[in-house]
Design an enzyme around this catalytic site. Structure first.
Site, mmCIF file in Angstrom:
data_model
loop_
_atom_site.group_PDB
_atom_site.id
_atom_site.type_symbol
_atom_site.label_atom_id
_atom_site.label_comp_id
_atom_site.label_asym_id
_atom_site.label_seq_id
_atom_site.Cartn_x
_atom_site.Cartn_y
_atom_site.Cartn_z
ATOM 1 N N ALA A 1 73.576 19.352 -4.213
ATOM 2 C CA ALA A 1 73.096 18.758 -2.965
ATOM 3 C C ALA A 1 72.836 17.279 -3.177
ATOM 4 O O ALA A 1 72.234 16.885 -4.186
ATOM 5 C CB ALA A 1 71.823 19.452 -2.495
ATOM 6 N N CYS A 2 73.287 16.463 -2.231
ATOM 7 C CA CYS A 2 73.042 15.017 -2.218
ATOM 8 C C CYS A 2 73.451 14.416 -3.571
ATOM 9 O O CYS A 2 74.586 14.562 -3.985
ATOM 10 C CB CYS A 2 71.582 14.746 -1.863
ATOM 11 S SG CYS A 2 71.258 13.054 -1.307
ATOM 12 N N ALA A 3 72.529 13.770 -4.287
ATOM 13 C CA ALA A 3 72.878 13.170 -5.577
ATOM 14 C C ALA A 3 73.265 14.226 -6.596
ATOM 15 O O ALA A 3 73.992 13.936 -7.554
ATOM 16 C CB ALA A 3 71.716 12.329 -6.097
#
Length: 560
Positions: free
Chosen positions: A295-297
């Site tokens: 998720a995300c980074a």
């Protein structure tokens, strides 16, 4: 490309601030510089200013006579109280405010400012106009009613909340009651155990919740910017429990909250740590392949790991990859990014390296200013004007449980947004190996949010196109976090699906089909098909080489 949108309104990228703004920071001097530039332009072009002042004066005259030429956005909850439309005084105040907003926009649009300066001016005046909204004053009809109903106690409580936030919350209104939740008590309560620990992470293996389980494990890589339990909030919102109840062997990475001693931890350090955790999953389950979810980074880290494995000819260890609101293509056009010049980026690098870390509170402040009406002024009204305690909301508690970023990783992320290295082969080097995502031929499933202000959906879509292999893309009708936490049963949830990927996100959207409900069941069907054969559930956690240690949620998540 067709110029007609799909059903409903077309989702648009975040208009102003995004994850790049949070990573690079936004300096006060840059905002003041923009204000000076706008002021100088006004003085140099007095006729242009006078023309708009006269137009504004004309509209204000009509407002005083009782005309109501402007309407607030239907989605603007600041003016829902009937007094704003029925009380002559409040109605005129609202109309004057809306007239001011409209004419400042027109003044900027019709000015002779350069396009970049015009975008910066719009950004600045949007923040200023939100701040001076009449709903933020003690004359807010909700505040007046509460003042009389409480006998003045709402004002006393509001002042106490303000003083407490000035002392203990960097002057921002609290978004959540911090006493309402506790990690391990009513958040992150899914049973499991830490089965591996190194300097950067703890690896949690969860106890099965199904009679049979799939042979191939799933390793979740959360973002380094926040703590892992976004996947394991209260049971009704727990993505982890959803996976377990549907037969998936689930492992979770819990990142250590770094301090200045860990300033040298960069992207390569995190990739090496995830590779080690992945090998532990393989050893415990006996599976040669692992499914990954980031998720995300965490998605960026996961993509870099796959590129590293591909360069070592070891990509066969990965069966599939799920990307949640993850940017791999970092080209984002927004006015806030216009402040991120070379000087700003280098200053941000120097500052974090001197401190050893980028403090999570700095990131949280920028995230709050991405949606100031929702995340700042809404709580200004609730906490100070109404004198009420902020609500108990698990997602906001998680959002305020800040973490730090080590200086080296912060620098790597700044370079990622500056150079967009994954957009071309060998643009990024990790652990001594060049990364080429087109050669990462792993099946992937990607999710974006149509209202995501942090990782705009069209940039997430372009990120999918960088990958090799069979690709799926889903567009949820949510923001950054709600796109992940999307359990079945929400009557408002829907998503757009289109298995034919176009080079243009708008064309993909036009041809897409809206599907009611959560995307979780769609993903579950996809991941189960890539999780191997079903077998009898093994209840024991770990193995002889990796015995269970601390119970979930572990010790790293508790670090402040």
């Amino acid at each position: 490309m067709k110029d007609k949108p799909a059903k409903g309104s077309v989702p648009v990228p975040a208009t102003y601030m995004n994850v790049q703004s949070a990573i690079s920071g936004l300096r006060g001097r840059d905002l003041f510089s923009t204000l000076r530039s706008v002021s100088r332009h006004g003085l140099r072009h007095p006729l242009h200013t006078a023309k708009h002042m006269l137009a504004l004066g004309n509209q204000l005259g009509k407002v005083l006579l009782g005309e109501t030429p402007y309407q607030p956005s239907p989605r603007d909850n600041r003016f829902k109280d009937p007094a704003w439309s029925q009380n002559p005084l409040y109605s005129r105040g609202l109309q004057a405010y809306l007239a001011w907003q409209k004419h400042t926009r027109l003044w900027i649009d019709e000015s002779q400012l350069a396009p970049d300066d015009r975008a910066r001016a719009h950004f600045l005046f949007t923040l200023l106009n939100d701040a001076v909204s009449p709903s933020n004053s003690l004359l807010n009809p909700l505040a007046v009613k509460e003042l009389f109903n409480s006998g003045g106690l709402s004002l006393v409580r509001g002042i106490n909340h303000l003083l407490d936030d000035l002392r203990h919350n960097d002057g921002l209104p609290r978004q959540v009651n911090p006493q309402a939740f506790e990690v391990g008590r009513n958040l992150a309560t899914t049973p499991g155990s830490v089965v591996f620990r190194n300097e950067l992470l703890e690896l949690i293996q969860y106890k099965p919740m199904s009679e049979k389980q799939y042979a191939r494990p799933l390793l979740v890589v959360p973002p380094q910017i926040n703590k892992f339990y976004i996947f394991d909030l209260s049971p009704a919102n727990s993505f982890v429990q959803y996976m377990l109840k549907n037969g998936l062997q689930t492992f979770m990475i819990s990142w250590r909250n770094p301090d200045p001693r860990h300033r040298e931890w960069g992207l390569s350090s995190y990739v090496e740590a995830v590779e080690e955790a992945m090998n532990v999953c393989r050893a415990i389950t006996g599976s040669r392949e692992v499914n990954l979810m980031g998720a995300c980074a965490g998605g960026l880290t996961m993509a870099a790991l796959q590129g590293h494995l591909q360069a070592k000819r070891q990509l066969r260890r990965v069966s599939s990859a799920t990307y949640l609101v993850s940017l791999l293509d970092s080209q984002i056009d927004s006015p806030a990014s216009l402040f991120a010049d070379e000087q700003t980026l280098e200053a941000a690098k120097r500052r974090s390296y001197q401190q050893g870390v980028l403090d999570g509170r700095e990131i949280a402040r920028v995230f709050a200013w991405m949606r100031p009406n929702d995340l700042i002024w809404n709580y200004w009204v609730n906490n100070y004007l109404l004198g009420k305690a902020p609500p108990a909301f698990d997602i906001l508690y998680w959002n305020n449980d800040n973490t730090r970023l080590p200086a080296a990783l912060h620098g790597d992320l700044l370079d990622f947004f500056k150079h967009n290295p994954l957009a071309h082969a060998a643009g990024l080097e990790v652990c001594g190996t060049p990364i080429d995502l087109q050669k990462v031929n792993v099946d992937s499933f990607s999710v974006a949010g149509s209202n995501d202000h942090i990782t705009p959906w069209d940039a997430v879509y372009r990120s999918v196109l960088l990958l090799g292999g069979d690709k799926r893309f889903i567009l949820a009708n949510s923001g950054h976090v709600q796109s992940i936490i999307n359990p079945p049963g929400n009557p408002k949830a829907h998503y757009v699906d289109n298995q034919r990927l176009s080079s243009d996100p708008r064309a993909w959207l036009y041809d897409g089909k809206q599907v009611d409900g959560s995307w979780w069941p769609q993903w579950l069907e996809w991941i189960q098909a890539r999780s191997g054969a079903q077998r009898e559930t093994l209840m024991a956690l770990g193995n002889q080489n990796y015995p269970p240690m601390d119970p979930a949620p572990g010790s790293y998540v508790q670090a402040r």
